[in-house]
Design a protein around this motif. Structure first.
Motif: not given
Length: 333
Positions: A252-256, A258-265, A297-302, A306-313
């Motif tokens: 649902r929040e793909k762009v955000m 990816i930005i967080i993962m890149l910032f963590g790296l 950095a690891l917490a930001l990457f994870l 999580f934002m990429l791979a979770n679904s919401l009901t």
């Protein structure tokens, strides 16, 4: 809450770009005042502890806020006010939310427009330590892509129709916990895109009014296939024994994310190069700093994963609103 006495709804774009300019002015004023007044102390702090090099980012953040403010200002003067004209007004929950937007000559090259109508719960969240924050949660969303139509000699018009379900709440007065309806209109254009949000008045009409409007002819722009649908942005709506269930897929929040993962790296790489030379003569201190930055950095990457791979009901029932998130780690296998 939008003014219910008029069918003309304005966006908050003018207010937003002034707020951005105010933030940019305050941030840059404080940053450059500190640099000018404490230049020697800052350089000495850099020599004593390389961790202070993080403050080098502050002028660049200030520059970024100025760029955002300029973009918002240019967008405002390029398109003007462009209000949404609702017909009927207010929009109908369980009936239809329809109207049009007239755009100036600067939007004549528009090939498509993406409109998204959302019912949002806005509430104050209070944590265990007493802190509170304003949060928003979309409980329903519909999205359409339409083709802009020529209107008059130089202008362009968007005619839209949404049909929100009858079991959703109407627009409510602002409080610690209330519901609002937001229409987002995005039009890709050469240069600066048109991107504005409108808070619409929505009500639950009498059944007689709903039946009357069902037989009324509504003018709509031609609908086209989505070219830019965000995965999981439109929920699957299912009826359950307890109420209504809204399922939002992953991504649902793909762009955000990816930005967080890149910032963590980037933070991990930056921390390594900052403290690598100190590991020989300050192994304990440098090692602790590397471990601390690496943990962040690891917490930001994870978090990005999580934002990429979770679904919401979301289940809406008489007992309230219940959320359930599921992580799909198989996406990365």
């Amino acid at each position: 809450m939008p003014h219910l006495s008029s069918n003309k709804i304005f966006s908050q774009s003018a207010k937003q770009f002034w707020q951005t300019w105010l933030f940019a002015f305050i941030w840059n004023a404080i940053t450059w005042f500190a640099i000018i007044k404490g230049g020697h102390n800052i350089l000495r702090a850099f020599e004593e502890n390389p961790v202070f090099y993080f403050f080098v980012l502050f002028p660049f953040i200030g520059l970024w806020t100025i760029i955002i403010a300029i973009q918002q200002t240019l967008a405002w003067y390029k398109f003007g006010k462009t209000p949404v004209i609702l017909n009927p007004s207010p929009g109908q929950v369980g009936g239809r939310c329809s109207g049009y937007i007239t755009l100036p000559e600067t939007a004549k090259e528009a090939k498509r427009a993406i409109l998204s109508l959302s019912c949002i719960r806005s509430y104050i969240y209070r944590s265990n330590d007493g802190k509170s924050s304003q949060r928003e949660q979309a409980i329903w969303q519909d999205q359409i892509s339409i083709r802009p139509e020529k209107y008059g000699r130089k202008r362009t018009r968007l005619n839209f129709v949404f049909k929100p379900p009858a079991n959703l709440p109407a627009t409510e007065q602002e409080s610690d916990d209330y519901h609002l309806w937001r229409l987002q209109v995005r039009i890709p254009l050469p240069g600066i895109d048109y991107d504005r949000n409108f808070e619409l008045p929505m009500e639950k009409p009498d059944e007689q009014i709903v039946v009357t409007h069902r037989y009324a002819q509504t003018q709509t722009s031609s609908t086209i296939a989505h070219r830019e649908t965000k995965a999981g942005s439109i929920p699957q709506i299912n009826k359950t024994s307890a109420g209504t269930e809204f399922y939002y897929g992953y991504g649902r929040e793909k762009v955000m994310a990816i930005i967080i993962m890149l910032f963590g790296l980037g933070l991990a790489v930056l921390g390594y190069f900052f403290f690598h030379d100190f590991l020989n003569f300050l192994p304990v201190t440098a090692g602790l700093m590397v471990a601390y930055i690496g943990f962040i950095a690891l917490a930001l990457f994870l978090l990005g994963v999580f934002m990429l791979a979770n679904s919401l009901t979301v289940e809406v029932s008489l007992e309230g609103i219940h959320n359930n998130k599921t992580t799909h780690l198989w996406l990365f296998t």
